[in-house]
Write a protein that holds these residues in place. Structure first.
Motif, mmCIF file in Angstrom:
data_model
loop_
_atom_site.group_PDB
_atom_site.id
_atom_site.type_symbol
_atom_site.label_atom_id
_atom_site.label_comp_id
_atom_site.label_asym_id
_atom_site.label_seq_id
_atom_site.Cartn_x
_atom_site.Cartn_y
_atom_site.Cartn_z
ATOM 1 N N ASP A 369 0.436 -1.076 0.328
ATOM 2 C CA ASP A 369 -0.028 0.055 0.341
ATOM 3 C C ASP A 369 0.875 1.068 0.100
ATOM 4 O O ASP A 369 2.266 1.099 0.777
ATOM 5 C CB ASP A 369 -1.025 -0.425 1.201
ATOM 6 N N GLY A 371 0.834 5.207 1.311
ATOM 7 C CA GLY A 371 0.524 6.166 2.156
ATOM 8 C C GLY A 371 1.337 7.584 2.536
ATOM 9 O O GLY A 371 2.213 7.470 1.993
ATOM 10 N N ILE A 381 -4.395 6.421 3.279
ATOM 11 C CA ILE A 381 -3.562 6.001 2.564
ATOM 12 C C ILE A 381 -3.626 6.865 1.324
ATOM 13 O O ILE A 381 -5.021 6.795 0.354
ATOM 14 C CB ILE A 381 -4.559 4.132 2.535
#
Length: 480
Positions: A369, A371, A381
């Motif tokens: 992810d 972020g 995020i």
């Protein structure tokens, strides 16, 4: 270490307290543990032993909990099979993990491949289900490390079984991550939890935590929203655990008046990204701020947003005390890949086998992810690393664009994605779901203007498509 024995010890003072309720059925902790013991004895009579992998296909229910804990109590390993899987996906999952036993609700799975050679199990133990057991010929030539890890769960990492690895969690790991999560959730025996999520995806950190703390779990299975309305009407809850989809439906429905959650201390949103518009609309109607939770099967629940500040609604919250976070290779906006380190990290990938030390030798797990952290330590995020849109060499993060689109007063939800282009590389495009469900009078030009006022021009989608709904995985995440 065995998680079921720990639950038994930790709830010794709550034996007469109700543990689980589903419609008109309810079990005290004493009654639940008796059924677990009986089910465990029957499993052993069927030849199930330590380390055996047990596929479980059953609708969310009291019986799901009984079966899971019975399997775990004999040191066998649960392999959850989502009831949303097709027969082909179920077969693939079972073959991929090469389970030793398959326990299934025959109403959910009835193909000849297993049904003809299976037999009914737990006939006098389960509450409502008719469960069957099938013994497979499995290859048990596993890495020696497998048994040394004290395995408890093997769960797939995504809705597409062929692309996922099978994350292995030990009893010790489960204890660590439930302890870590409770630093934020603060579950006690006074809590009555309204449960709306799939146990196939959310059993480890939540259901097991609730049971460890002696809370009461209200299972709202069946037709939504009727099942939830009934569960709320018949039980005085203190805590609700659901997805953004459920909260959005509650906002829109007259079945849930503004006073519905007046006595609730916490409403947690998980499974998929919570939009600011949903959070704002929920607070406006019910007077309760939604708490967004950011969890990963490899890590647990490292972030929960308990802030009451509306400016932080888009955030996944602050890192919990038992974890650390760092942003690798941040760009000028501070966005980079999220790495997490802490207690309760996964033990191994099962298929193909890779230990945690092979995946994260320094203890830092690359989440995939993207972020950023703001000045207050709140995580925002931006999207998945693999989902970045490359427009003439400029990077576009889908979540960032979706955040803006979802603030438009007529938009309920959106999905930003890339379309290949022979000149520009990739074009940002968006699918839009409107709040009122109708598209006749919607002015796309006004939405475009709204976006241009809030985004760099190259980030504004070049095409908007109005749709009635967005496709989601079995766990509720948007299919990207």
């Amino acid at each position: 270490m065995n998680i079921v024995e720990l639950i038994r010890k930790e709830t010794s003072a709550f034996q007469d307290k109700i543990a689980v309720i589903q419609n008109d059925d309810k079990l005290s902790y004493k009654e639940l543990l008796v059924k677990i013991n009986k089910a465990a004895d029957e499993l052993k009579r069927n030849g199930l032993g330590q380390g055996d992998r047990v596929g479980l296909l059953c609708e969310d229910s009291i019986d799901y909990i009984i079966t899971c804990l019975a399997v775990l109590s004999v040191y066998a390993v649960i392999v959850p099979v989502p009831d949303s899987c097709s027969h082909a996906e179920t077969d693939e999952l079972i073959d991929r993990i090469d389970v030793n036993f398959f326990i299934f609700d025959r109403s959910e799975y009835s193909t000849e491949s297993y049904s003809n050679d299976s037999k009914i199990v737990f006939a006098d133990i389960v509450v409502t289900k008719e469960l069957w057991i099938y013994k497979r010929r499995a290859d048990n030539s596993l890495p020696g490390e497998y048994h040394n890890l004290n395995p408890a769960f093997i769960r797939f990492t995504s809705g597409t079984t062929g692309e996922s690895k099978g994350v292995l969690l030990s009893h010790e790991t489960i204890v660590q991550r439930t302890d870590a999560a409770n630093n934020a959730l603060d579950i006690t025996s006074d809590d009555v939890v309204i449960w709306m999520l799939s146990m196939s995806f959310h059993f480890v950190v939540t259901i097991l935590l609730f049971l460890r703390q002696g809370a009461t779990i209200i299972i709202c299975s069946g037709s939504f929203p009727d099942s939830l309305q009934q569960g709320l009407k018949n039980n005085r809850g203190t805590f609700i655990y659901a997805s953004p989809f459920h909260y959005r439906m509650m906002i829109k429905s007259d079945m849930f008046p503004p006073a519905t959650f007046s006595c609730y201390r916490l409403a947690v949103s998980t499974a998929t990204h919570l939009s600011v518009s949903t959070a704002a609309d929920f607070h406006r109607k019910f007077g309760l701020e939604l708490s967004q939770a950011y969890g990963l099967i490899e890590v647990g629940l490292p972030f929960i947003n308990n802030s009451k500040n509306p400016a932080k609604r888009e955030s996944a919250g602050k890192i919990l005390p038992d974890y650390r976070v760092r942003i690798a290779n941040p760009n000028q906006e501070g966005i980079g890949e999220i790495y997490i380190k802490g207690k309760g990290m996964f033990d191994a990938y099962f298929s193909p086998w890779r230990s945690r030390n092979q995946v994260a030798p320094d203890g830092w797990f690359a989440t995939g992810d993207l972020g950023r952290l703001d000045n207050d330590g709140f995580l925002f995020i931006a999207g998945r690393k693999k989902n970045i849109i490359n427009f003439t060499g400029m990077k576009i993060f889908p979540y960032e664009v979706e955040y803006v689109i979802n603030q438009y007063h007529e938009v309920q939800d959106s999905l930003v994605y890339a379309n290949p282009h022979n000149i520009y590389g990739e074009l940002p495009c968006a699918r839009i779901v409107l709040k009122n469900g109708t598209t006749d009078d919607f002015d796309l030009n006004k939405l475009r203007k709204f976006c241009y006022q809030r985004l760099a021009s190259y980030k504004v989608p070049k095409e908007f498509i109005l749709v009635k709904e967005l496709d989601r995985t079995a766990s509720g995440k948007l299919k990207r």
